[in-house]
Write a protein that holds these residues in place. Structure first.
Motif, PDB file in Angstrom:
ATOM      1  N   LYS A   1       0.827  -1.206   0.000  1.00 47.30           N
ATOM      2  CA  LYS A   1       0.000   0.000   0.000  1.00 47.30           C
ATOM      3  C   LYS A   1       0.863   1.258   0.000  1.00 47.30           C
ATOM      4  N   GLN A   2       2.122   1.105   0.428  1.00 47.42           N
ATOM      5  CA  GLN A   2       3.037   2.244   0.496  1.00 47.42           C
ATOM      6  C   GLN A   2       3.981   2.296  -0.702  1.00 47.42           C
ATOM      7  N   ARG A   3       4.439   1.130  -1.148  1.00 47.66           N
ATOM      8  CA  ARG A   3       5.371   1.115  -2.269  1.00 47.66           C
ATOM      9  C   ARG A   3       5.377  -0.258  -2.935  1.00 47.66           C
ATOM     10  N   ARG A   4       5.860  -0.288  -4.174  1.00 52.70           N
ATOM     11  CA  ARG A   4       6.069  -1.560  -4.854  1.00 52.70           C
ATOM     12  C   ARG A   4       7.407  -2.159  -4.417  1.00 52.70           C
ATOM     13  N   LEU A   5       7.545  -3.446  -4.579  1.00 50.72           N
ATOM     14  CA  LEU A   5       8.833  -4.071  -4.302  1.00 50.72           C
ATOM     15  C   LEU A   5       9.822  -3.718  -5.403  1.00 50.72           C
ATOM     16  N   GLN A   6      11.074  -3.607  -5.035  1.00 49.70           N
ATOM     17  CA  GLN A   6      12.115  -3.430  -6.031  1.00 49.70           C
ATOM     18  C   GLN A   6      12.302  -4.733  -6.804  1.00 49.70           C
ATOM     19  N   VAL A   7      12.967  -4.648  -7.928  1.00 48.11           N
ATOM     20  CA  VAL A   7      13.136  -5.829  -8.776  1.00 48.11           C
ATOM     21  C   VAL A   7      13.866  -6.939  -8.031  1.00 48.11           C
ATOM     22  N   ASP A   8      14.968  -6.614  -7.339  1.00 52.66           N
ATOM     23  CA  ASP A   8      15.707  -7.662  -6.628  1.00 52.66           C
ATOM     24  C   ASP A   8      14.886  -8.245  -5.484  1.00 52.66           C
ATOM     25  N   GLU A   9      14.050  -7.432  -4.838  1.00 53.06           N
ATOM     26  CA  GLU A   9      13.178  -7.945  -3.777  1.00 53.06           C
ATOM     27  C   GLU A   9      12.124  -8.879  -4.357  1.00 53.06           C
TER      28      GLU A   9
ATOM     29  N   ASN B   1       5.669  -0.653 -14.446  1.00 53.16           N
ATOM     30  CA  ASN B   1       6.909  -0.339 -13.737  1.00 53.16           C
ATOM     31  C   ASN B   1       8.068  -0.470 -14.727  1.00 53.16           C
ATOM     32  N   PRO B   2       8.571   0.640 -15.258  1.00 60.77           N
ATOM     33  CA  PRO B   2       9.619   0.581 -16.294  1.00 60.77           C
ATOM     34  C   PRO B   2      10.924  -0.033 -15.822  1.00 60.77           C
ATOM     35  N   LEU B   3      11.097  -0.245 -14.524  1.00 62.61           N
ATOM     36  CA  LEU B   3      12.335  -0.832 -14.022  1.00 62.61           C
ATOM     37  C   LEU B   3      12.355  -2.357 -14.166  1.00 62.61           C
ATOM     38  N   VAL B   4      11.211  -2.948 -14.477  1.00 64.77           N
ATOM     39  CA  VAL B   4      11.138  -4.401 -14.607  1.00 64.77           C
ATOM     40  C   VAL B   4      11.824  -4.835 -15.902  1.00 64.77           C
ATOM     41  N   PRO B   5      12.835  -5.687 -15.830  1.00 66.64           N
ATOM     42  CA  PRO B   5      13.523  -6.136 -17.056  1.00 66.64           C
ATOM     43  C   PRO B   5      12.647  -7.094 -17.861  1.00 66.64           C
ATOM     44  N   PRO B   6      12.873  -7.208 -19.165  1.00 60.84           N
ATOM     45  CA  PRO B   6      12.051  -8.095 -20.005  1.00 60.84           C
ATOM     46  C   PRO B   6      12.046  -9.546 -19.532  1.00 60.84           C
ATOM     47  N   TRP B   7      13.189 -10.024 -19.020  1.00 58.14           N
ATOM     48  CA  TRP B   7      13.223 -11.430 -18.601  1.00 58.14           C
ATOM     49  C   TRP B   7      12.290 -11.680 -17.426  1.00 58.14           C
ATOM     50  N   LEU B   8      12.188 -10.728 -16.486  1.00 51.19           N
ATOM     51  CA  LEU B   8      11.290 -10.895 -15.346  1.00 51.19           C
ATOM     52  C   LEU B   8       9.836 -10.774 -15.794  1.00 51.19           C
ATOM     53  N   ASP B   9       9.578  -9.895 -16.782  1.00 56.22           N
ATOM     54  CA  ASP B   9       8.250  -9.855 -17.397  1.00 56.22           C
ATOM     55  C   ASP B   9       7.850 -11.246 -17.869  1.00 56.22           C
ATOM     56  N   ALA B  10       8.759 -11.905 -18.582  1.00 57.06           N
ATOM     57  CA  ALA B  10       8.467 -13.222 -19.147  1.00 57.06           C
ATOM     58  C   ALA B  10       8.211 -14.259 -18.050  1.00 57.06           C
ATOM     59  N   VAL B  11       9.020 -14.224 -16.990  1.00 52.69           N
ATOM     60  CA  VAL B  11       8.855 -15.195 -15.898  1.00 52.69           C
ATOM     61  C   VAL B  11       7.499 -15.028 -15.228  1.00 52.69           C
ATOM     62  N   ILE B  12       7.143 -13.797 -14.891  1.00 50.17           N
ATOM     63  CA  ILE B  12       5.876 -13.555 -14.181  1.00 50.17           C
ATOM     64  C   ILE B  12       4.682 -13.890 -15.064  1.00 50.17           C
ATOM     65  N   LEU B  13       4.727 -13.495 -16.344  1.00 50.52           N
ATOM     66  CA  LEU B  13       3.603 -13.775 -17.235  1.00 50.52           C
ATOM     67  C   LEU B  13       3.459 -15.273 -17.497  1.00 50.52           C
ATOM     68  N   ARG B  14       4.572 -15.988 -17.555  1.00 47.70           N
ATOM     69  CA  ARG B  14       4.488 -17.438 -17.736  1.00 47.70           C
ATOM     70  C   ARG B  14       3.935 -18.099 -16.472  1.00 47.70           C
ATOM     71  N   ALA B  15       4.274 -17.564 -15.312  1.00 48.63           N
ATOM     72  CA  ALA B  15       3.781 -18.137 -14.051  1.00 48.63           C
ATOM     73  C   ALA B  15       2.275 -17.965 -13.911  1.00 48.63           C
ATOM     74  N   CYS B  16       1.745 -16.842 -14.373  1.00 43.82           N
ATOM     75  CA  CYS B  16       0.290 -16.624 -14.241  1.00 43.82           C
ATOM     76  C   CYS B  16      -0.410 -16.709 -15.601  1.00 43.82           C
ATOM     77  N   ALA B  17       0.084 -17.589 -16.466  1.00 46.77           N
ATOM     78  CA  ALA B  17      -0.566 -17.809 -17.760  1.00 46.77           C
ATOM     79  C   ALA B  17      -1.970 -18.362 -17.558  1.00 46.77           C
ATOM     80  N   ILE B  18      -2.901 -17.912 -18.362  1.00 48.59           N
ATOM     81  CA  ILE B  18      -4.297 -18.353 -18.242  1.00 48.59           C
ATOM     82  C   ILE B  18      -4.429 -19.832 -18.574  1.00 48.59           C
ATOM     83  N   ASP B  19      -3.787 -20.261 -19.642  1.00 48.15           N
ATOM     84  CA  ASP B  19      -3.812 -21.665 -20.038  1.00 48.15           C
ATOM     85  C   ASP B  19      -2.800 -22.438 -19.202  1.00 48.15           C
TER      86      ASP B  19
END
Length: 546
Positions: free
Chosen positions: A338-346, A465-483
């Motif tokens: 509610k106060q802040r987002r986690l940093q990428v390393d966190e 969050n522009p600080l998120v690298p493309p590889w982490l985008d891919a990991v998170i989206l694959r983890a919560c894939a609809i299919d």
């Protein structure tokens, strides 16, 4: 009490191959539990099954809730072990491999509780008479075929029996390698003469012909004296209806409740703080809710020594139905977000934590069932953060639940269609949690409990969050894939990608346009098409000019 014990596992041959049998004896003030398992077969998996069974018996029985009788606790432990072996066999071998027999002698609360599965036996020598306490689970038409074994089926109905022990009694647990080759009168003579478990096993092996020789395992327990052991009362502890700040329970003052749940309180006594979790109100008149709370208590206590979880225990002198947990002075992740987002390393560290914790639970055939920021504590340790997972009230065996139990916004799409809880559905909850932690919002929006949502592919976290690298985008989206077929199948796959960013494959939903999924292929196809089109047009123009 005073007892003398001896135990031994003797392999079939002296060729260096280890025995497929396993034994364990665990003692405490006023009680003991002895377990013997015989791996069904000679494969390494059978030996693993036997060793796992006796280890888990000794480890998990002692953490059972005070509201369970010894027999109930023993049967629940055996049921848990059976399901774990069954699921591990399917996961590793795609067939039944991790199978064993089991014999358990438990002395607790002044009563002997015994249980046998398969053809491992328990004998009692008392006042010059030898009695077989267990019954062999053998097909009467095929004497070499077991009708019941640990790990042989998804579910197992185990029956325990209880009786009194007397000073001077001798208990003898043995595998079929012994009782197949030593008749009861030979076993009686050996026990009566004080023969140790080691010598009894060797005597049985020496008496067996080559063609029927087997591993031999034995446990001998001599009861020299028995002390009076307090029996826990059988009646159910009361469930307090109203809880409020300032109330006292067993000397502890309630200070404040946690979140919207007024059944979980911070309590204090003489400057010390702890958390008290009380049974839900429904437990007042619903036996099923009492049983569910006792099972939650068991899970909380038996995992409390592992780093990802808070310590938990029961007060033997409690006056109402609750259990205790250590107070970790750290905010909940939900409040921090509610106060802040986690940093990428966190966020990466959180992913490691949740996937690793999932693996720990899965080793015991369990899933958390309600992974979300509200159930995660985050604290600081010098220049880094640490996490703790709380609330095992929704934990359950893998594939055992088909309902929407959990928090709707973090449930996998297939859970809304009565699909069972699984490793993949837990990975989805982790993915949603990571998305929210780094992006500051839920990938699929807020979902109400009784709503049946229409899931659409979310935007990459990096768009929020522009600080998120493309590889982490891919990991998170694959983890919560609809299919679910596009999602990580196992916690270990998620862990690998989090630890190896350079090896993460780009993520594109299966229904995404070709230009998004394979841009190079798209432009190659486009170039070939344009080249062909140019040739066709050139030919037509040449023909027209003639």
């Amino acid at each position: 009490m005073k007892i003398r014990t001896s135990s031994h596992c003797l392999p079939r041959d002296d060729d260096g191959r280890p025995s497929s049998d396993a034994v364990s004896i665990t003692q405490w003030d006023g009680g003991f539990i002895a377990a013997l398992a015989d791996g069904a077969g000679t494969a390494a998996a059978a030996r693993e099954a036997a060793e796992h069974a006796v280890t888990m018996i000794g480890t998990h029985y002692r953490s059972h809730p005070l509201g369970w009788t010894p027999g109930k606790a023993l049967r629940e432990t055996v049921r848990m072990i059976n399901r774990g072996l069954w699921n591990e066999s399917l996961a590793r071998f795609a067939r039944t491999e991790m199978v064993c027999t089991l014999a358990v002698a438990l002395y607790d609360e002044g009563i002997l509780t015994h249980l046998g599965i398969g053809d491992s036996r328990i004998y009692l020598l008392r006042a010059g008479e030898l009695q077989q306490l267990t019954t062999d689970d053998i097909d009467p038409l095929q004497t070499n075929r077991l009708t019941k074994a640990l790990g042989a089926g998804e579910s197992l109905s185990a029956t325990s029996f209880k009786m009194s022990l007397e000073a001077g009694d001798t208990l003898f647990l043995c595998s079929d390698g012994i009782h197949h080759h030593l008749p009861d009168d030979a076993i009686y003579e050996a026990l009566a003469s004080g023969t140790s478990a080691r010598h009894l096993a060797k005597q049985a092996r020496d008496a067996s012909p080559e063609e029927t020789r087997d591993d031999c395992a034995a446990i001998r327990i001599d009861i020299d004296s028995l002390e009076w052991t307090a029996r826990r009362e059988d009646h159910q502890l009361p469930v307090p209806e109203k809880l409020a700040a300032g109330q006292k329970h067993d000397g502890w003052s309630l200070i404040r409740s946690f979140g919207a749940n007024d059944r979980c309180w911070l309590a204090e006594r003489e400057g010390c703080r702890q958390v008290m979790k009380f049974a839900p109100l429904e437990a007042i008149d619903q036996a099923a809710m009492v049983e569910a709370f006792l099972k939650e208590t068991w899970n909380a206590i038996r995992f409390s020594e592992e780093a990802p979880f808070v310590k938990a225990w029961e007060n033997p002198a409690r006056s109402s139905l609750y259990y205790n947990m250590e107070f970790v002075d750290a905010p909940g992740l939900a409040n921090l977000l509610k106060q802040r987002r986690l940093q990428v390393d966190e966020t990466v560290q959180l992913g490691h934590f949740l996937a690793g914790t999932g693996i720990r639970l899965l080793r015991h055939d369990l899933l958390h069932g309600d992974i979300k920021p509200e159930n995660i504590l985050i604290g600081s340790a010098y220049d880094s953060v640490f996490f703790k997972l709380i609330d095992l009230g929704s934990s359950c065996e893998v594939f055992s639940r088909n309902s929407r139990a959990g928090t709707a916004s973090y449930l996998a799409p297939e859970r809304f269609k009565n699909a069972p809880i699984s490793e993949r559905t837990e990975v989805f909850s982790i993915g949603v949690t990571l998305y929210e932690a780094v992006a500051g919002q839920l990938p699929f929006g807020q979902i109400e409990r009784f709503q049946t949502p229409n899931f659409r592919d979310p935007k990459p976290p990096g768009t929020h969050n522009p600080l998120v690298p493309p590889w982490l985008d891919a990991v998170i989206l694959r983890a919560c894939a609809i299919d679910p077929e596009e999602r990580y199948s196992h916690f270990s796959e998620l862990l690998f990608d989090l630890a190896n960013p350079q090896k993460v494959r780009p993520w594109h939903p299966a229904k995404a346009p070709l230009i998004e999924r394979h841009p190079v292929l798209f432009w190659k196809c486009a170039a070939i098409f344009l080249a062909i089109l140019a040739v066709v047009l050139a030919i037509r123009l040449g023909s027209a000019s003639k």
